[in-house]
Motif scaffolding. Structure first.
Motif, PDB file in Angstrom:
ATOM      1  N   ASN A  64       0.795  -1.218   0.000  1.00  0.00           N
ATOM      2  CA  ASN A  64       0.000   0.000   0.000  1.00  0.00           C
ATOM      3  C   ASN A  64       0.831   1.274   0.000  1.00  0.00           C
ATOM      4  O   ASN A  64       0.290   2.364   0.169  1.00  0.00           O
ATOM      5  CB  ASN A  64      -0.961  -0.008   1.193  1.00  0.00           C
ATOM      6  CG  ASN A  64      -1.987  -1.117   1.068  1.00  0.00           C
ATOM      7  OD1 ASN A  64      -2.402  -1.462  -0.029  1.00  0.00           O
ATOM      8  ND2 ASN A  64      -2.368  -1.696   2.177  1.00  0.00           N
ATOM      9  N   ALA A  65       2.152   1.152  -0.163  1.00  0.00           N
ATOM     10  CA  ALA A  65       3.003   2.337  -0.261  1.00  0.00           C
ATOM     11  C   ALA A  65       2.798   2.963  -1.638  1.00  0.00           C
ATOM     12  O   ALA A  65       2.595   2.263  -2.621  1.00  0.00           O
ATOM     13  CB  ALA A  65       4.467   1.952  -0.064  1.00  0.00           C
ATOM     14  N   LYS A  66       2.825   4.298  -1.686  1.00  0.00           N
ATOM     15  CA  LYS A  66       2.602   4.941  -2.976  1.00  0.00           C
ATOM     16  C   LYS A  66       3.319   6.277  -3.057  1.00  0.00           C
ATOM     17  O   LYS A  66       3.625   6.911  -2.049  1.00  0.00           O
ATOM     18  CB  LYS A  66       1.112   5.115  -3.245  1.00  0.00           C
ATOM     19  CG  LYS A  66       0.389   5.923  -2.208  1.00  0.00           C
ATOM     20  CD  LYS A  66      -1.105   5.906  -2.450  1.00  0.00           C
ATOM     21  CE  LYS A  66      -1.814   6.514  -1.246  1.00  0.00           C
ATOM     22  NZ  LYS A  66      -3.224   6.388  -1.290  1.00  0.00           N
ATOM     23  N   SER A  67       3.568   6.673  -4.290  1.00  0.00           N
ATOM     24  CA  SER A  67       4.158   7.981  -4.556  1.00  0.00           C
ATOM     25  C   SER A  67       3.270   8.685  -5.574  1.00  0.00           C
ATOM     26  O   SER A  67       2.746   8.059  -6.495  1.00  0.00           O
ATOM     27  CB  SER A  67       5.583   7.841  -5.081  1.00  0.00           C
ATOM     28  OG  SER A  67       5.591   7.111  -6.288  1.00  0.00           O
ATOM     29  N   THR A  68       3.089   9.999  -5.384  1.00  0.00           N
ATOM     30  CA  THR A  68       2.277  10.789  -6.311  1.00  0.00           C
ATOM     31  C   THR A  68       2.885  12.171  -6.471  1.00  0.00           C
ATOM     32  O   THR A  68       3.519  12.691  -5.554  1.00  0.00           O
ATOM     33  CB  THR A  68       0.823  10.962  -5.804  1.00  0.00           C
ATOM     34  OG1 THR A  68       0.852  11.565  -4.507  1.00  0.00           O
ATOM     35  CG2 THR A  68       0.089   9.648  -5.724  1.00  0.00           C
ATOM     36  N   TRP A  69       2.697  12.744  -7.657  1.00  0.00           N
ATOM     37  CA  TRP A  69       3.094  14.130  -7.905  1.00  0.00           C
ATOM     38  C   TRP A  69       1.805  14.924  -8.091  1.00  0.00           C
ATOM     39  O   TRP A  69       0.995  14.616  -8.963  1.00  0.00           O
ATOM     40  CB  TRP A  69       3.973  14.254  -9.149  1.00  0.00           C
ATOM     41  CG  TRP A  69       4.380  15.675  -9.396  1.00  0.00           C
ATOM     42  CD1 TRP A  69       3.801  16.565 -10.244  1.00  0.00           C
ATOM     43  CD2 TRP A  69       5.453  16.374  -8.766  1.00  0.00           C
ATOM     44  NE1 TRP A  69       4.437  17.772 -10.175  1.00  0.00           N
ATOM     45  CE2 TRP A  69       5.463  17.685  -9.273  1.00  0.00           C
ATOM     46  CE3 TRP A  69       6.397  16.027  -7.812  1.00  0.00           C
ATOM     47  CZ2 TRP A  69       6.380  18.646  -8.866  1.00  0.00           C
ATOM     48  CZ3 TRP A  69       7.318  16.978  -7.404  1.00  0.00           C
ATOM     49  CH2 TRP A  69       7.305  18.267  -7.934  1.00  0.00           C
ATOM     50  N   PHE A 114       5.839  11.743   3.458  1.00  0.00           N
ATOM     51  CA  PHE A 114       6.927  12.694   3.237  1.00  0.00           C
ATOM     52  C   PHE A 114       6.666  13.407   1.924  1.00  0.00           C
ATOM     53  O   PHE A 114       5.977  12.886   1.050  1.00  0.00           O
ATOM     54  CB  PHE A 114       8.280  11.983   3.165  1.00  0.00           C
ATOM     55  CG  PHE A 114       8.702  11.371   4.464  1.00  0.00           C
ATOM     56  CD1 PHE A 114       9.277  12.154   5.457  1.00  0.00           C
ATOM     57  CD2 PHE A 114       8.515  10.024   4.707  1.00  0.00           C
ATOM     58  CE1 PHE A 114       9.651  11.594   6.661  1.00  0.00           C
ATOM     59  CE2 PHE A 114       8.890   9.458   5.914  1.00  0.00           C
ATOM     60  CZ  PHE A 114       9.461  10.243   6.888  1.00  0.00           C
ATOM     61  N   SER A 115       7.247  14.600   1.784  1.00  0.00           N
ATOM     62  CA  SER A 115       7.073  15.338   0.533  1.00  0.00           C
ATOM     63  C   SER A 115       8.361  16.043   0.128  1.00  0.00           C
ATOM     64  O   SER A 115       9.274  16.220   0.940  1.00  0.00           O
ATOM     65  CB  SER A 115       5.951  16.380   0.671  1.00  0.00           C
ATOM     66  OG  SER A 115       6.349  17.416   1.544  1.00  0.00           O
ATOM     67  N   THR A 116       8.401  16.412  -1.144  1.00  0.00           N
ATOM     68  CA  THR A 116       9.463  17.249  -1.690  1.00  0.00           C
ATOM     69  C   THR A 116       8.851  18.121  -2.775  1.00  0.00           C
ATOM     70  O   THR A 116       7.932  17.700  -3.474  1.00  0.00           O
ATOM     71  CB  THR A 116      10.624  16.414  -2.268  1.00  0.00           C
ATOM     72  OG1 THR A 116      11.621  17.308  -2.770  1.00  0.00           O
ATOM     73  CG2 THR A 116      10.173  15.487  -3.382  1.00  0.00           C
ATOM     74  N   LYS A 117       9.364  19.342  -2.906  1.00  0.00           N
ATOM     75  CA  LYS A 117       8.906  20.226  -3.977  1.00  0.00           C
ATOM     76  C   LYS A 117       9.844  20.160  -5.172  1.00  0.00           C
ATOM     77  O   LYS A 117       9.589  20.779  -6.192  1.00  0.00           O
ATOM     78  CB  LYS A 117       8.783  21.657  -3.458  1.00  0.00           C
ATOM     79  CG  LYS A 117       7.659  21.784  -2.458  1.00  0.00           C
ATOM     80  CD  LYS A 117       7.395  23.201  -2.077  1.00  0.00           C
ATOM     81  CE  LYS A 117       6.286  23.195  -1.059  1.00  0.00           C
ATOM     82  NZ  LYS A 117       5.310  24.176  -1.215  1.00  0.00           N
ATOM     83  N   ASP A 118      10.910  19.396  -5.049  1.00  0.00           N
ATOM     84  CA  ASP A 118      11.892  19.255  -6.121  1.00  0.00           C
ATOM     85  C   ASP A 118      11.494  18.083  -7.024  1.00  0.00           C
ATOM     86  O   ASP A 118      11.527  16.925  -6.607  1.00  0.00           O
ATOM     87  CB  ASP A 118      13.273  19.019  -5.512  1.00  0.00           C
ATOM     88  CG  ASP A 118      14.393  19.050  -6.529  1.00  0.00           C
ATOM     89  OD1 ASP A 118      14.196  18.566  -7.665  1.00  0.00           O
ATOM     90  OD2 ASP A 118      15.478  19.546  -6.170  1.00  0.00           O
ATOM     91  N   LYS A 119      11.120  18.391  -8.255  1.00  0.00           N
ATOM     92  CA  LYS A 119      10.644  17.364  -9.200  1.00  0.00           C
ATOM     93  C   LYS A 119      11.731  16.315  -9.473  1.00  0.00           C
ATOM     94  O   LYS A 119      11.437  15.134  -9.626  1.00  0.00           O
ATOM     95  CB  LYS A 119      10.196  18.041 -10.499  1.00  0.00           C
ATOM     96  CG  LYS A 119       9.674  17.103 -11.558  1.00  0.00           C
ATOM     97  CD  LYS A 119       8.257  16.676 -11.320  1.00  0.00           C
ATOM     98  CE  LYS A 119       7.741  15.900 -12.517  1.00  0.00           C
ATOM     99  NZ  LYS A 119       6.338  15.689 -12.533  1.00  0.00           N
ATOM    100  N   LYS A 120      12.996  16.724  -9.524  1.00  0.00           N
ATOM    101  CA  LYS A 120      14.085  15.768  -9.789  1.00  0.00           C
ATOM    102  C   LYS A 120      14.235  14.765  -8.639  1.00  0.00           C
ATOM    103  O   LYS A 120      14.474  13.583  -8.878  1.00  0.00           O
ATOM    104  CB  LYS A 120      15.399  16.508 -10.036  1.00  0.00           C
ATOM    105  CG  LYS A 120      15.416  17.245 -11.354  1.00  0.00           C
ATOM    106  CD  LYS A 120      16.723  17.964 -11.581  1.00  0.00           C
ATOM    107  CE  LYS A 120      16.655  18.722 -12.899  1.00  0.00           C
ATOM    108  NZ  LYS A 120      17.844  19.498 -13.155  1.00  0.00           N
ATOM    109  N   ILE A 121      14.095  15.240  -7.412  1.00  0.00           N
ATOM    110  CA  ILE A 121      14.175  14.335  -6.262  1.00  0.00           C
ATOM    111  C   ILE A 121      12.995  13.368  -6.311  1.00  0.00           C
ATOM    112  O   ILE A 121      13.153  12.155  -6.113  1.00  0.00           O
ATOM    113  CB  ILE A 121      14.200  15.106  -4.928  1.00  0.00           C
ATOM    114  CG1 ILE A 121      15.508  15.898  -4.819  1.00  0.00           C
ATOM    115  CG2 ILE A 121      14.025  14.166  -3.743  1.00  0.00           C
ATOM    116  CD1 ILE A 121      15.564  16.837  -3.627  1.00  0.00           C
ATOM    117  N   TYR A 122      11.804  13.884  -6.606  1.00  0.00           N
ATOM    118  CA  TYR A 122      10.625  13.026  -6.718  1.00  0.00           C
ATOM    119  C   TYR A 122      10.837  11.947  -7.780  1.00  0.00           C
ATOM    120  O   TYR A 122      10.585  10.768  -7.538  1.00  0.00           O
ATOM    121  CB  TYR A 122       9.373  13.847  -7.054  1.00  0.00           C
ATOM    122  CG  TYR A 122       8.211  12.956  -7.422  1.00  0.00           C
ATOM    123  CD1 TYR A 122       7.467  12.329  -6.438  1.00  0.00           C
ATOM    124  CD2 TYR A 122       7.907  12.688  -8.749  1.00  0.00           C
ATOM    125  CE1 TYR A 122       6.425  11.472  -6.759  1.00  0.00           C
ATOM    126  CE2 TYR A 122       6.868  11.838  -9.086  1.00  0.00           C
ATOM    127  CZ  TYR A 122       6.137  11.224  -8.085  1.00  0.00           C
ATOM    128  OH  TYR A 122       5.124  10.366  -8.427  1.00  0.00           O
TER     129      TYR A 122
END
Length: 172
Positions: A50-55, A123-131
Motif C-alpha cells: 500500500n506504499a505509494k508515490s504521487t506528484w 513525506f514530501s518534496t517540492k523538487d521534481k528531480k528528487i521526486y
C-alpha cells in the motif's frame, strides 16, 4: 490404533522442532515476515503493498511545479501503552542525502500495549528531480522509525519502483 514413540524418535522430533523454531527466529526480522523489526520493546513493520508515490500540481501549473508525496503504511506494536509525537518518531531522506519533509506531524501516535497500530507516514518534496529519482527507484527513501528517542532506530530503505523495503537497525 495407538503408536509407540521410542526415545530415538522423540529426540529426532525434538531436534527438528528446535531447528524450525530457530529458523523462524532468523526470518522474523525480514521484511513482511513475523511481527516486524524489534527495537527496545517496539516492533515495526512496513506494508509495501500500500506504499505509494504521487506528484500533485495545481491546475494550470507547469509540470515541475507542485509537490511529490511518498506514503508508507507502518504497523507499530509497543510493549507498553504510550502516545508519541510523530516529529520525534519519524524522519526521512533519500539515499542520496536529500532531505524530505514529514507531512503528517500533527497529533499523537497512540499505542495500546501489545496491539499493532497502523500509521501512514507521509513525506514530501517540492523538487521534481528528487521526486522522479525516488519514484523511478534510482534512489531509495530512507525511513527512520525511532519510537524510544534513543540512539538507535529501525531504518527502512524503500524502493518505490520495485515495492521493496530492506530493514536494519542504525545509529542516529
Amino acid at each position: 490404533m495407538a503408536s509407540k514413540m521410542d526415545r530415538r524418535t522423540f529426540l529426532k522430533m525434538t531436534a527438528a522442532a528446535a531447528a524450525a523454531i530457530s529458523m523462524a527466529g532468523l526470518l522474523g526480522g525480514c521484511n513482511g515476515a513475523g511481527e516486524g523489526v524489534q527495537l527496545n520493546g517496539y516492533a515495526v513493520s512496513v506494508n509495501m503493498k500500500n506504499a505509494k508515490s504521487t506528484w500533485d500540481k495545481p491546475a494550470g501549473a507547469a509540470a515541475d511545479e507542485g509537490a511529490g508525496y511518498f506514503r508508507v503504511p507502518l504497523k507499530i506494536t509497543a510493549s507498553v501503552g504510550i502516545s508519541l509525537n510523530p516529529m520525534s518518531i519519524f524522519s526521512g531522506m533519500t539515499s542520496a542525502g536529500d532531505a524530505l519533509t514529514l507531512e503528517n506531524k500533527q497529533g499523537l501516535v497512540a499505542l495500546v500495549q501489545n496491539v499493532p497500530t497502523s500509521v501512514e507516514v507521509s513525506f514530501s518534496t517540492k523538487d521534481k528531480k528528487i521526486y522522479e529519482a525516488l519514484d523511478s527507484g534510482s534512489v531509495n527513501l530512507l525511513l527512520n522509525v525511532n519510537p524510544t528517542g534513543g540512539d538507535r532506530a529501525v531504518q527502512y530503505a524503500i524502493n518505490f519502483a520495485t515495492s521493496e523495503a530492506a530493514s536494519s537497525i542504525v545509529s542516529v
